[in-house]
Design a protein around this motif. Structure first.
Motif, short mmCIF file in Angstrom:
data_model
loop_
_atom_site.label_atom_id
_atom_site.label_comp_id
_atom_site.label_asym_id
_atom_site.label_seq_id
_atom_site.Cartn_x
_atom_site.Cartn_y
_atom_site.Cartn_z
N PHE A 666 0.76 -0.98 0.04
CA PHE A 666 0.04 0.14 0.07
C PHE A 666 1.28 1.23 -0.08
O PHE A 666 2.02 1.03 0.67
CB PHE A 666 -0.97 -0.27 1.17
N LYS A 667 0.42 2.17 -0.26
CA LYS A 667 1.65 3.52 -0.79
C LYS A 667 0.79 4.19 0.00
O LYS A 667 -1.02 4.63 -0.87
CB LYS A 667 1.23 3.75 -2.60
N THR A 668 1.00 5.08 -0.13
CA THR A 668 0.78 6.77 0.80
C THR A 668 1.02 8.36 0.11
O THR A 668 2.45 7.88 -0.04
CB THR A 668 0.20 7.52 2.23
N THR A 669 0.59 8.74 -0.20
CA THR A 669 0.97 10.65 -0.83
C THR A 669 0.91 11.22 -0.32
O THR A 669 1.27 13.25 -0.86
CB THR A 669 0.78 10.53 -2.63
N ASN A 670 0.01 11.12 1.07
CA ASN A 670 0.57 12.74 2.09
C ASN A 670 0.50 11.70 3.64
O ASN A 670 0.00 12.38 4.55
CB ASN A 670 -1.46 12.62 1.65
N GLY A 671 1.45 11.37 3.75
CA GLY A 671 2.02 11.41 4.85
C GLY A 671 1.37 10.37 5.72
O GLY A 671 1.27 10.84 6.82
N GLY A 672 0.75 9.11 5.23
CA GLY A 672 0.23 8.56 6.01
C GLY A 672 -1.54 8.80 6.49
O GLY A 672 -2.11 8.37 7.36
N ASP A 673 -1.57 9.99 5.67
CA ASP A 673 -3.15 10.16 6.07
C ASP A 673 -4.39 9.57 5.40
O ASP A 673 -4.95 8.96 6.02
CB ASP A 673 -3.52 11.61 5.79
N SER A 674 -3.33 8.70 4.35
CA SER A 674 -5.12 7.75 3.20
C SER A 674 -3.35 7.20 2.95
O SER A 674 -2.63 7.16 2.26
CB SER A 674 -5.42 8.50 2.07
N TRP A 675 -4.09 5.79 2.53
CA TRP A 675 -3.05 4.47 2.04
C TRP A 675 -4.22 4.00 1.04
O TRP A 675 -5.13 4.25 0.79
CB TRP A 675 -2.83 3.65 2.73
N SER A 676 -3.58 3.33 -0.39
CA SER A 676 -4.11 2.92 -1.48
C SER A 676 -3.46 1.56 -1.88
O SER A 676 -2.31 1.99 -2.42
CB SER A 676 -4.67 3.38 -2.17
N GLU A 677 -3.93 0.51 -2.40
CA GLU A 677 -3.13 -0.17 -2.69
C GLU A 677 -1.61 -0.43 -4.21
O GLU A 677 -2.86 0.64 -4.85
CB GLU A 677 -4.32 -2.18 -3.15
N ALA A 678 -1.18 -1.11 -3.94
CA ALA A 678 -0.22 -0.17 -5.00
C ALA A 678 0.87 -2.03 -5.42
O ALA A 678 2.08 -2.26 -5.12
CB ALA A 678 0.91 0.45 -4.84
N SER A 679 -0.21 -2.81 -5.89
CA SER A 679 0.09 -4.35 -5.81
C SER A 679 0.41 -4.70 -7.15
O SER A 679 0.18 -6.06 -7.70
CB SER A 679 -0.57 -5.31 -4.64
N VAL A 680 -0.26 -4.44 -8.02
CA VAL A 680 -0.28 -5.01 -9.28
C VAL A 680 1.35 -5.92 -9.84
O VAL A 680 2.18 -4.63 -9.99
CB VAL A 680 -1.11 -4.14 -10.77
N GLY A 681 1.38 -7.15 -10.30
CA GLY A 681 2.09 -7.11 -10.50
C GLY A 681 2.81 -8.17 -9.20
O GLY A 681 3.57 -9.14 -10.02
N LEU A 682 3.03 -8.23 -8.12
CA LEU A 682 3.52 -8.79 -6.69
C LEU A 682 2.56 -10.25 -6.26
O LEU A 682 1.54 -10.38 -7.15
CB LEU A 682 3.16 -8.37 -5.52
N ALA A 683 3.91 -11.14 -6.34
CA ALA A 683 2.96 -12.57 -6.13
C ALA A 683 3.78 -13.36 -5.09
O ALA A 683 5.32 -12.41 -4.25
CB ALA A 683 3.42 -13.14 -7.19
N GLY A 684 3.14 -14.45 -4.25
CA GLY A 684 4.10 -14.66 -2.82
C GLY A 684 2.68 -14.63 -2.21
O GLY A 684 2.04 -14.14 -2.07
N ARG A 685 3.42 -14.96 -1.28
CA ARG A 685 2.75 -15.37 0.38
C ARG A 685 2.13 -13.95 0.88
O ARG A 685 1.41 -12.90 1.90
CB ARG A 685 3.12 -16.01 1.32
N ASP A 686 3.69 -12.95 1.64
CA ASP A 686 3.62 -11.42 2.00
C ASP A 686 4.83 -10.83 2.01
O ASP A 686 5.72 -10.89 0.96
CB ASP A 686 3.52 -11.43 3.80
N VAL A 687 4.59 -9.89 2.52
CA VAL A 687 5.68 -8.58 1.46
C VAL A 687 6.41 -8.51 3.09
O VAL A 687 6.59 -8.07 4.27
CB VAL A 687 5.36 -7.02 1.17
N ARG A 688 7.94 -9.05 2.60
CA ARG A 688 8.63 -9.05 4.22
C ARG A 688 9.49 -7.89 4.58
O ARG A 688 10.33 -7.44 5.25
CB ARG A 688 9.97 -9.84 4.45
N SER A 689 10.05 -6.97 2.15
CA SER A 689 10.88 -6.12 2.75
C SER A 689 10.88 -4.82 1.82
O SER A 689 10.27 -5.42 0.68
CB SER A 689 12.15 -7.04 3.17
N LEU A 690 10.88 -4.16 1.77
CA LEU A 690 10.99 -2.84 1.04
C LEU A 690 12.05 -2.27 0.79
O LEU A 690 12.82 -1.65 2.14
CB LEU A 690 9.64 -1.94 0.91
N LEU A 691 12.63 -1.72 -0.18
CA LEU A 691 13.34 -0.66 -0.31
C LEU A 691 13.59 -0.25 -1.44
O LEU A 691 13.62 -0.26 -2.48
CB LEU A 691 14.73 -1.96 -0.59
#
Length: 961
Positions: A666-691
């Motif tokens: 999920f992504k926020t563009t306003n410092g955490g005031d709101s979030w929306s999904e940004a997962s198109v193309g991801l696969a697997g069980r869960d997301v453990r790391s972001l860089l």
């Protein structure tokens, strides 16, 4: 004094250019160890990193996993005493090899519901085997083709071991006795191959058995351990006596392993909890003479405390050849050739270190770059907690002098203490956090926060200010998961941006983790140790800094001690433009199987502080919620903040307690005031790391590491559009969790290099040009040019992937004497009912990497290999596979993988009915994500493995041969 544990460094002669390759460090988890008595130089060792074999008595190891699930979780291993047959028991499946592990085939399912706990092979046989799960026992006399004599444990009994004596008698132990089951017995016996069971004539006075072994020399000599005691029977269980251990408390109420000498029935090895290993040549006498084996004998992982033994293998001619091999829970493998008087580590090639954090020197580049890595997830055992490389990952050495935590979960380097010369190995300040359980005594526990002033060579504990808890009254905040350094906290910070190199040591740090809850039920529970602590003096002292994070929530019913908790804190990031602003991610822990309990409403997800961590408020609007309540959101396992626009953050989301699967960002563009999904193309069980790649000034290039299993592999995914779409870069990477990602510093013209920490060590990838992101390098596709004949270069088309492959080789260039001519394969998406517009990870793999097809010959699949590709964001597609070879009516398409998408137990070969030969060179595949043909149980992501097979006498066509 120097110890041999320093020899556990890994040496790698390769790096991952265009494909993931392991670079060490070697060692780590060992859950099973078996020795071939036919050829005692051959050993099989298994752990969290996989299955490995040595053919030189342990001097080196290599993977032997053909036919095994790629995310195997072994429980037990066994080797025949008369042939090259070997077995592996994993959670619910048993695999058999007839060639010492070169190829594995699954045996017939036992039908067990619970997971296996132990497996046994009768001495002198290949096929008489027995397996115990938590609640049942099964026996086979034909190597697992058929199973009989299932024994049900009942609701209150938990089996722990099953042992096949050489005379055919079976013994079964129980972990916790129950007066209502088997008359309270802890040892059962069968004299008719498991057809009937009864308690042994007498029972050892132990409340439950943890380990049970039968002497290889005398089938009536039994040893059983539990509750820190060892019991002995020399008459098949008719009578029991206690074995006198060298000290009443030597096992700390805990025996880790037992092994009976194969040449002397009275001799015994005992692995005693935190106290190392003990050996007696006659454990049956009233006062045995014990020899202690620990640090002074080289049996140590960290050089401070003795290692623990999880598995013991003894040479079949031990008196004449006094060689013993020891596997440890997280400390690797050891060997002695002098009657256990001296041990050396033997981990070369054994890839089972569970690496959590990896950090690279922020200024170094090239061959002399410094990396630090931490060993994660070990509990109640000694490990090498920190490794260091000063040659860009070519070799690794233990680097934790002065501390001995069980695990390390986070590492940070103070960037103001490095120099500007990319080729030097100067001292710098580093911080590490983790967990110290207190080995060998509770007084050895500490708060899990550490500091190094010399680039990680030597460390000190810095836990002043943490609450004093537990019987030992030691500083403690539970498992510490992450550490971050305020980049503007030098003595004189600049007007904006981070403090420069040489700007003085950074002073402000934050650590986050699990915290500690008071353990008594009073209608309420509170955290007596916080989940976030802050230091403003470079770690000299700490203050609790988690005001606003919720206390536990009582879900009821009254008196049930059923609470929901917001912990641990798994991720923590600082706003690069305003270090008073921080974000943290949290995990919601609760027990949804209690249907009488209320649903949680406790706040969870992302929390934000705007006052330097003094107060925190929930910032999770838009994140998915658990079971409806607005404030209980999914778990946040990873956070990343855009260094060029701090209003943009990304969160890796899952729901652990409610078993909601799937990789989500999920992504926020306003410092955490709101979030929306940004997962198109991801696969697997869960997301453990972001860089986020700081070399892209837009901040739009980022990487996600996802966890997975054999049927739903995780991997590394790359986005170049701020998370709008993701492409997999996962070729050859283990499918399980990728808990950390690191991009080493690089020159302006250097390609991106990524390091991933896995439970099989660190894996390395250097990006090669791949303009259409299909997994095939541009240079390879340019060789073929226009494989599908549409007058457009394949290298520019994401929906076309052309691969050049050299049969019978594993090298990309086909280097071998007189290589066969290359095969080229073009994959082309020709029509889709949805948005299937690209390939990921397209490749051709050798057939020898898979088990033999039961309806083919040894060469049926060899000439063309198997195509493997992913179709992200794809529910169904028609794909054409064109070869530069010719097929006739004797060729059929065969798939390998789970016959039921996502079901690990259904792996095997099958005929893919969606394939047809449309001309002499081209196959057409109709693939549906929800049907046979997809690895994943994912209606919007396809992973496909299959290829043409030469089958002259093809009979079956239903996919379940």
């Amino acid at each position: 004094m120097s110890f041999a544990f320093g020899m556990t460094c890994a040496v790698s002669s390769f790096s991952g250019t265009g494909i993931w390759t392991p670079i060490g460090p070697y060692g780590g988890s060992v859950t099973g160890l078996a020795l071939s008595e036919v050829n005692p130089d051959t050993l099989l060792a298994v752990g969290r990193g996989g299955v490995f074999r040595s053919v030189n008595a342990g001097s080196s190891w290599s993977r032997v996993e053909v036919g095994l699930p790629s995310a195997l979780e072994p429980v037990s291993v066994a080797a025949s005493t008369t042939s090259s047959v070997m077995y592996i028991a994993e959670r619910r499946r048993i695999y058999r090899s007839e060639d010492s592990g070169s190829v594995w085939l699954p045996t017939t399912s036992t039908g067990a519901v619970e997971e296996f706990v132990d497996f046994s092979l009768r001495r002198g046989t290949d096929n008489s085997v027995a397996v115990a799960s938590h609640d049942a026992a099964n026996v086979s006399t034909d190597g697992g083709t058929t199973w009989t004599a299932a024994l049900s444990a009942g609701t209150n009994v938990d089996f722990s071991n099953i042992e096949y004596a050489s005379d055919g008698v079976l013994y079964l132990s129980i972990a916790v006795s129950d007066p209502s089951a088997f008359a309270g017995a802890v040892v059962l016996k069968s004299v008719d191959a498991g057809a009937s069971w009864s308690p042994t004539a007498s029972q050892p006075a132990i409340g439950g058995i943890r380990h049970l072994v039968v002497s290889p020399v005398d089938p009536k000599t039994l040893f059983a351990s539990g509750s820190g005691k060892v019991a002995l029977s020399i008459d098949g269980g008719n009578a029991w006596t206690f074995v006198e251990l060298p000290d009443a408390s030597i096992c700390n109420t805990n025996t880790m392993a037992l092994a009976s000498d194969p040449s002397v029935e009275t001799a015994l090895f005992v692995g005693c909890g935190y106290r190392g290993l003990f050996y007696s040549t006659d454990a049956t006498v009233a006062s045995p003479v014990w020899r202690s084996i620990g640090v002074m004998e080289g049996f140590t992982a960290n050089g401070v405390f003795p290692a623990q033994a999880s598995s013991i293998a003894i040479h079949p001619s031990y008196a004449a050849t006094p060689t013993v091999w020891i596997g440890t829970p997280e400390g690797g493998l050891f060997k002695s050739v002098d009657d256990a008087s001296h041990f050396i580590p033997i981990n070369q090639g054994y890839e089972s270190t569970n690496i959590r954090p990896i950090v690279s020197h922020p200024g170094d580049t090239g061959a002399s770059a410094t990396f630090l890595a931490g060993y994660g997830d070990a509990l109640s055992t000694t490990t090498i907690p920190i490794f260091r490389s000063q040659d860009s990952g070519l070799s690794w050495v233990p680097s934790a002098q002065g501390i001995s935590p069980s695990q390390i979960r986070g590492i940070a380097i103070d960037p103001t203490t490095v120099d500007t010369d990319p080729a030097t190995a100067e001292d710098f300040i580093a911080y590490a956090v983790g967990y110290a359980t207190g080995i060998p005594l509770p007084v050895d526990r500490n708060g899990g926060i550490y500091k190094s002033m010399d680039a990680g060579r030597n460390w000190v504990t810095i836990d002043s200010g943490l609450p004093l808890l537990g019987l030992a009254h030691r500083p403690f905040m539970g498992s510490v998961r992450t550490v971050v350094v305020d980049p503007r906290s030098c003595v004189t910070p600049p007007p904006s941006g981070p403090c420069p190199i040489g700007g003085g040591h950074l002073q402000t740090l934050y650590v986050a983790g699990a915290g500690v809850v008071n353990g008594t039920y009073t209608g309420t529970q509170t955290f007596v140790a916080g989940r976030i602590y802050k230091s403003t003096n470079a770690g000299a002292s700490w203050l609790r800094s988690d005001n606003g994070l919720p206390e536990p929530e009582d879900l009821g019913p009254t008196g049930s001690d059923n609470f929901a908790y917001t912990f641990p804190l798994t991720a923590l990031v600082i706003d690069p433009s305003d270090s008073q602003i921080l974000y943290s991610g949290s995990v919601l822990t609760w027990f949804p199987e209690d249907f009488t309990a209320a649903l949680p409403t406790i706040a969870n997800g992302v929390f934000k502080s705007i006052d330097g961590g003094t107060n925190w408020t929930l910032a999770s609007d838009g994140l998915p919620t658990v079971a409806g309540p607005k404030t209980s959101h999914w778990d946040v396992l990873a956070l990343a903040i855009n260094p060029f626009n701090s209003q943009i953050l990304y969160a890796g989301i899952t729901s652990i307690a409610s078993s909601v699967s799937g990789a989500h960002v999920f992504k926020t563009t306003n410092g955490g005031d709101s979030w929306s999904e940004a997962s198109v193309g991801l696969a697997g069980r869960d997301v453990r790391s972001l860089l986020i790649d700081v070399a892209d000034a837009s901040g739009n290039t980022l990487y996600a590491g996802t966890g997975g299993d054999s049927a739903n592999p995780g991997g590394v995914f790359r986005s170049v559009d701020g998370g709008a779409t993701w492409n997999s870069v996962t070729l050859n990477l283990p499918p399980t969790a990728t808990p950390t990602l690191s991009i080493p510093n690089r020159g302006l013209t250097d390609p991106v290099r990524i390091l991933v920490g896995t439970r099989a060590g660190i894996w390395d990838y250097t990006q090669v040009p791949d303009d259409d992101a299909d997994g095939v390098p541009t240079s390879v596709e340019n060789v073929i040019g226009d494989g599908n004949g549409d007058l457009i270069p394949d290298a520019t088309q994401p929906d076309v992937a052309s691969v050049q492959w050299f049969p019978g080789t594993s090298s990309a260039d086909g280097s071998q004497p007189n290589p066969p001519p290359p095969v080229w394969v073009t994959m082309n998406i020709i029509s889709t009912p949805g948005s299937c517009d690209r390939f990921n990870d397209a490749t051709v793999r050798q057939a020898s990497l898979y088990p033999p097809d039961p309806i083919g010959t040894a060469n049926s699949l060899v000439p063309n290999g198997l195509v493997r590709f992913a179709l992200p964001n794809c529910a169904a597609a028609k794909v054409r596979i064109k070869y530069n070879t010719v097929f006739d009516n004797n060729w059929r398409w065969r798939n390998y993988g789970p016959r039921i998408p996502g079901e690990d137990a259904s792996f095997g070969w099958y005929s893919f009915t969606g394939a047809r030969l449309i001309d002499a060179q081209t196959w057409e595949l109709d693939i549906d994500a929800t049907r046979q043909g997809n690895y994943r149980d994912d209606a919007n992501n396809i992973l496909f493995v299959g290829g043409p097979s030469l089958l002259h006498d093809f009979i079956f066509d239903h996919g379940f041969e």
